[in-house]
Design a protein around this motif. Sequence first.
Motif, PDB file in Angstrom:
ATOM      1  N   THR A   4       0.848  -1.181   0.000  1.00 26.20           N
ATOM      2  CA  THR A   4       0.000   0.000   0.000  1.00 26.20           C
ATOM      3  C   THR A   4       0.888   1.237   0.000  1.00 26.20           C
ATOM      4  O   THR A   4       1.792   1.344   0.829  1.00 26.20           O
ATOM      5  CB  THR A   4      -0.886   0.010   1.260  1.00 26.20           C
ATOM      6  N   PRO A   5       0.693   2.180  -0.917  1.00 25.56           N
ATOM      7  CA  PRO A   5       1.583   3.349  -0.964  1.00 25.56           C
ATOM      8  C   PRO A   5       1.541   4.124   0.345  1.00 25.56           C
ATOM      9  O   PRO A   5       0.479   4.270   0.956  1.00 25.56           O
ATOM     10  CB  PRO A   5       1.015   4.184  -2.116  1.00 25.56           C
ATOM     11  N   PRO A   6       2.683   4.615   0.812  1.00 24.26           N
ATOM     12  CA  PRO A   6       2.687   5.418   2.036  1.00 24.26           C
ATOM     13  C   PRO A   6       1.970   6.737   1.818  1.00 24.26           C
ATOM     14  O   PRO A   6       1.872   7.241   0.694  1.00 24.26           O
ATOM     15  CB  PRO A   6       4.180   5.643   2.316  1.00 24.26           C
ATOM     16  N   GLU A   7       1.459   7.285   2.903  1.00 20.38           N
ATOM     17  CA  GLU A   7       0.830   8.595   2.825  1.00 20.38           C
ATOM     18  C   GLU A   7       1.873   9.640   2.421  1.00 20.38           C
ATOM     19  O   GLU A   7       3.013   9.602   2.884  1.00 20.38           O
ATOM     20  CB  GLU A   7       0.231   8.991   4.180  1.00 20.38           C
ATOM     21  N   PRO A   8       1.509  10.582   1.554  1.00 18.42           N
ATOM     22  CA  PRO A   8       2.479  11.609   1.153  1.00 18.42           C
ATOM     23  C   PRO A   8       2.865  12.530   2.309  1.00 18.42           C
ATOM     24  O   PRO A   8       3.957  13.093   2.324  1.00 18.42           O
ATOM     25  CB  PRO A   8       1.745  12.386   0.057  1.00 18.42           C
ATOM     26  N   PHE A   9       1.959  12.667   3.297  1.00 19.33           N
ATOM     27  CA  PHE A   9       2.244  13.509   4.461  1.00 19.33           C
ATOM     28  C   PHE A   9       2.823  12.655   5.583  1.00 19.33           C
ATOM     29  O   PHE A   9       2.312  11.568   5.871  1.00 19.33           O
ATOM     30  CB  PHE A   9       0.965  14.180   4.942  1.00 19.33           C
ATOM     31  N   THR A  10       3.903  13.120   6.207  1.00 18.55           N
ATOM     32  CA  THR A  10       4.402  12.499   7.431  1.00 18.55           C
ATOM     33  C   THR A  10       4.336  13.520   8.563  1.00 18.55           C
ATOM     34  O   THR A  10       4.385  14.728   8.340  1.00 18.55           O
ATOM     35  CB  THR A  10       5.851  11.998   7.279  1.00 18.55           C
ATOM     36  N   THR A  11       4.206  13.015   9.788  1.00 17.36           N
ATOM     37  CA  THR A  11       4.030  13.883  10.940  1.00 17.36           C
ATOM     38  C   THR A  11       5.268  14.718  11.240  1.00 17.36           C
ATOM     39  O   THR A  11       5.178  15.744  11.914  1.00 17.36           O
ATOM     40  CB  THR A  11       3.678  13.069  12.181  1.00 17.36           C
ATOM     41  N   ARG A  12       6.410  14.241  10.809  1.00 18.40           N
ATOM     42  CA  ARG A  12       7.664  14.996  10.860  1.00 18.40           C
ATOM     43  C   ARG A  12       8.601  14.348   9.859  1.00 18.40           C
ATOM     44  O   ARG A  12       8.334  13.236   9.394  1.00 18.40           O
ATOM     45  CB  ARG A  12       8.264  15.042  12.282  1.00 18.40           C
ATOM     46  N   PRO A  13       9.683  14.990   9.467  1.00 15.16           N
ATOM     47  CA  PRO A  13      10.547  14.386   8.447  1.00 15.16           C
ATOM     48  C   PRO A  13      11.393  13.258   9.014  1.00 15.16           C
ATOM     49  O   PRO A  13      11.618  13.167  10.227  1.00 15.16           O
ATOM     50  CB  PRO A  13      11.444  15.556   8.028  1.00 15.16           C
ATOM     51  N   THR A  14      11.852  12.366   8.134  1.00 13.15           N
ATOM     52  CA  THR A  14      12.973  11.500   8.486  1.00 13.15           C
ATOM     53  C   THR A  14      14.215  12.378   8.490  1.00 13.15           C
ATOM     54  O   THR A  14      14.595  12.940   7.458  1.00 13.15           O
ATOM     55  CB  THR A  14      13.145  10.364   7.464  1.00 13.15           C
ATOM     56  N   LEU A  15      14.824  12.535   9.648  1.00 17.11           N
ATOM     57  CA  LEU A  15      16.013  13.381   9.751  1.00 17.11           C
ATOM     58  C   LEU A  15      17.197  12.705   9.078  1.00 17.11           C
ATOM     59  O   LEU A  15      17.359  11.483   9.172  1.00 17.11           O
ATOM     60  CB  LEU A  15      16.338  13.656  11.217  1.00 17.11           C
ATOM     61  N   ARG A  16      18.031  13.484   8.411  1.00 19.05           N
ATOM     62  CA  ARG A  16      19.208  12.925   7.746  1.00 19.05           C
ATOM     63  C   ARG A  16      20.396  13.849   7.970  1.00 19.05           C
ATOM     64  O   ARG A  16      20.262  15.070   8.021  1.00 19.05           O
ATOM     65  CB  ARG A  16      18.950  12.722   6.257  1.00 19.05           C
ATOM     66  N   GLY A  17      21.594  13.246   8.117  1.00 16.53           N
ATOM     67  CA  GLY A  17      22.800  14.023   8.345  1.00 16.53           C
ATOM     68  C   GLY A  17      24.010  13.117   8.445  1.00 16.53           C
ATOM     69  O   GLY A  17      23.930  11.918   8.159  1.00 16.53           O
ATOM     70  N   ASP A 485       7.655  -5.880  20.221  1.00 14.00           N
ATOM     71  CA  ASP A 485       8.095  -6.384  18.916  1.00 14.00           C
ATOM     72  C   ASP A 485       6.957  -6.416  17.903  1.00 14.00           C
ATOM     73  O   ASP A 485       7.187  -6.309  16.693  1.00 14.00           O
ATOM     74  CB  ASP A 485       8.699  -7.783  19.059  1.00 14.00           C
ATOM     75  N   MET A 486       5.723  -6.568  18.385  1.00 12.45           N
ATOM     76  CA  MET A 486       4.592  -6.560  17.458  1.00 12.45           C
ATOM     77  C   MET A 486       4.454  -5.207  16.776  1.00 12.45           C
ATOM     78  O   MET A 486       4.012  -5.135  15.628  1.00 12.45           O
ATOM     79  CB  MET A 486       3.302  -6.889  18.208  1.00 12.45           C
ATOM     80  N   TRP A 487       4.801  -4.132  17.472  1.00 12.69           N
ATOM     81  CA  TRP A 487       4.733  -2.801  16.871  1.00 12.69           C
ATOM     82  C   TRP A 487       5.976  -2.483  16.052  1.00 12.69           C
ATOM     83  O   TRP A 487       5.907  -1.686  15.110  1.00 12.69           O
ATOM     84  CB  TRP A 487       4.533  -1.753  17.967  1.00 12.69           C
ATOM     85  N   GLN A 488       7.101  -3.095  16.399  1.00  7.38           N
ATOM     86  CA  GLN A 488       8.297  -2.915  15.574  1.00  7.38           C
ATOM     87  C   GLN A 488       8.152  -3.640  14.234  1.00  7.38           C
ATOM     88  O   GLN A 488       8.662  -3.168  13.210  1.00  7.38           O
ATOM     89  CB  GLN A 488       9.530  -3.439  16.299  1.00  7.38           C
ATOM     90  N   LEU A 489       7.482  -4.794  14.241  1.00  9.43           N
ATOM     91  CA  LEU A 489       7.421  -5.639  13.043  1.00  9.43           C
ATOM     92  C   LEU A 489       6.833  -4.920  11.829  1.00  9.43           C
ATOM     93  O   LEU A 489       7.452  -4.929  10.749  1.00  9.43           O
ATOM     94  CB  LEU A 489       6.645  -6.921  13.341  1.00  9.43           C
ATOM     95  N   PRO A 490       5.644  -4.285  11.909  1.00  8.79           N
ATOM     96  CA  PRO A 490       5.133  -3.598  10.714  1.00  8.79           C
ATOM     97  C   PRO A 490       6.065  -2.495  10.223  1.00  8.79           C
ATOM     98  O   PRO A 490       6.173  -2.263   9.010  1.00  8.79           O
ATOM     99  CB  PRO A 490       3.791  -3.019  11.184  1.00  8.79           C
ATOM    100  N   VAL A 491       6.732  -1.810  11.148  1.00 12.62           N
ATOM    101  CA  VAL A 491       7.676  -0.770  10.748  1.00 12.62           C
ATOM    102  C   VAL A 491       8.823  -1.382   9.951  1.00 12.62           C
ATOM    103  O   VAL A 491       9.197  -0.881   8.876  1.00 12.62           O
ATOM    104  CB  VAL A 491       8.205  -0.013  11.986  1.00 12.62           C
ATOM    105  N   LEU A 492       9.373  -2.465  10.448  1.00  9.82           N
ATOM    106  CA  LEU A 492      10.490  -3.108   9.749  1.00  9.82           C
ATOM    107  C   LEU A 492      10.066  -3.650   8.393  1.00  9.82           C
ATOM    108  O   LEU A 492      10.795  -3.517   7.400  1.00  9.82           O
ATOM    109  CB  LEU A 492      11.063  -4.229  10.625  1.00  9.82           C
ATOM    110  N   GLY A 499       9.779  -0.525   1.110  1.00  9.21           N
ATOM    111  CA  GLY A 499      10.473   0.654   0.607  1.00  9.21           C
ATOM    112  C   GLY A 499      10.052   1.963   1.232  1.00  9.21           C
ATOM    113  O   GLY A 499      10.377   3.037   0.724  1.00  9.21           O
ATOM    114  N   TYR A 500       9.358   1.922   2.361  1.00  9.76           N
ATOM    115  CA  TYR A 500       8.973   3.142   3.050  1.00  9.76           C
ATOM    116  C   TYR A 500      10.204   3.810   3.658  1.00  9.76           C
ATOM    117  O   TYR A 500      11.172   3.143   4.054  1.00  9.76           O
ATOM    118  CB  TYR A 500       8.013   2.842   4.197  1.00  9.76           C
ATOM    119  N   SER A 501      10.150   5.129   3.807  1.00 12.84           N
ATOM    120  CA  SER A 501      11.150   5.813   4.625  1.00 12.84           C
ATOM    121  C   SER A 501      10.873   5.477   6.087  1.00 12.84           C
ATOM    122  O   SER A 501       9.760   5.069   6.451  1.00 12.84           O
ATOM    123  CB  SER A 501      11.072   7.325   4.417  1.00 12.84           C
TER     124      SER A 501
END
Length: 589
Positions: A4-17, A485-492, A499-501
């Motif tokens: 399922t495509p991810p929502e175009p809006f995120t609650t905050r950015p994925t920080l990168r640096g 771990d049940m909540w970590q699993l869908p994220v992983l 391919g989600y951020s």
Amino acid sequence: MTFTPPEPFTTRPTLRGTFGMAASTHWTATATAQSVLERGGNAFDAAAAAAFVLHVVEPHLNGPGGDLVALVRPAGAEAPVVLMGQGPAPAGASIERFRARGLDLVPGAGGMAAAVPGAVDAWLLLVRDHGTWELADVLAYAIGYARDGHPLVAGAAATIARVAELFRDHWPSSAERWMPTGSPPAPDTLVRNPAWADVLDDLSAAGGADRIARIDAARERWMTVVLPEAARFLEQPHRHADGADHPGILDATDLASWRASFEPAVSTSFRGWDVFKAGAWSQGPALLHTLRLLEDAADLDPASPDGAHRLLEAQKLAYADRDAWFGDADGAVDVAALLADDYVAARRDLIGPTASSELRPGSPDGRTPVLPPLRTDAVVADGSTGEPTVDRSGQTRGDTCHVDVIDRWGNAVSATPSGGWLQSSPTVPSLGFCLGTRLQATWLIPGHPASLTPGRRPRTTLTPTLLTRGDEVIAIGSPGGDQQDMWQLPVLLRMIVGGYSPQQAIDAPSLHTTALIDSFWPRTWSPAGVVVEDRLSDDVVAALEARGHRVRRAGDWALGRVTAVGCGADGVLWAAANPRGAQGYAAGR
């Protein structure tokens, strides 16, 4: 299968640096960790400083009298190690002793349920062996917030309000500590804990010829002076969650004979990643088992009917094995047998087109599984965002904090501190904290791997995760008791397969099964039970119900407090944090 495509809006950015990243369940802890990185400390200095701040600012979710599990990966290491901060049952904590008091379960609140507190000693060990800072500098942040004050988060205020009657009538030292005006404090009230600040000052001032000697001196003082004072205080009978008054069991001898340690992690591979967890004295191997059960599936999208169903059924099988075979007592499973190809294949064949309503443990090494009595006569809460479900007696379900840090040198840590909640047992007035209740995760029946056994660790729910693929790293975790771990699993799955951020994966709607034996009092289970966020589509919910799942909607933003940091293949660092509960934040540059 396309996710399922991810929502175009995120609650905050994925920080990168490229400098350093931190994420935790409270903004002040995240800011502390990032401050340490900015001042030249490494990820381990930063995580420890943040953790001591978590003791102060999330007191309903963890405390100095609690415990800790972390995955620690020094830069360049082939594999992480486990920082083991789970203390064992006291020598006097026998099944017979509890049964003689008319108990069939370890109470969910009160000093009888205290194991040896492991969190503080574990953090000091981490700073000694892998950090670079002086202990006084690591502790300075927590000392400042304890002495000068911090705004009380809404969850802590609500917890104090729930147990106010217990505090007033039976735990006067806790009432004095948390309700100095006689009433529960409102959210954002500035609260102070000068007694705890004084304890930390004493640890900071421990003498020694060099940095390591000073930390060793602080560890010795903590285990042989501070904690024995707490144990002596709880020797006086006090109200427990069963409604009776009992004395605590922990004593100075138990504390003198135990120290935190490092131990090897257990691991498996999934879609090209090496996944590392703590051993079967935790629930960590259940995630490894779940990933093995899912590895060859065509649809792993948690937001599709087939993917969600397979996810839930795999979790049921993995947690049935947890409930039968995990623990630190004799008879615990060999993780290699649990993850063996033939055993995984046989378990995978049990996943059918409809929801199972049975608890189906297997026999990974040929033995007959031992199960405790199955209780279905109490309401099982879902843990929600990882904030505790607390009743008036102090019994707590769903708990914990989490912190992840990665630095510019490649050091990474994923840590889940917990226990010692303000509602666990009476506050020790001279110390400003209370002891934990991890023994409630043991069984008062002989012959089970998680049976109460003097000198052995209770099976903990704390289960941080660390993954590697070449130079890539993911450090991830969540509060939430059995659901961590049940909540970590869908994220992983969304990150690795879909391919989600990282932030898209954390924001996306979650779900979990309740068809497992709860690790917290009253130790019930809910056959075929499922909890979903309302943002999971009506079509998916209807499809799950048609397959026999008993679905309960929890709200749009209700499940999980996942945070994560990592390093990509290009060497760029990243961080993401959960918006649920309005406390978690990431920081970095």
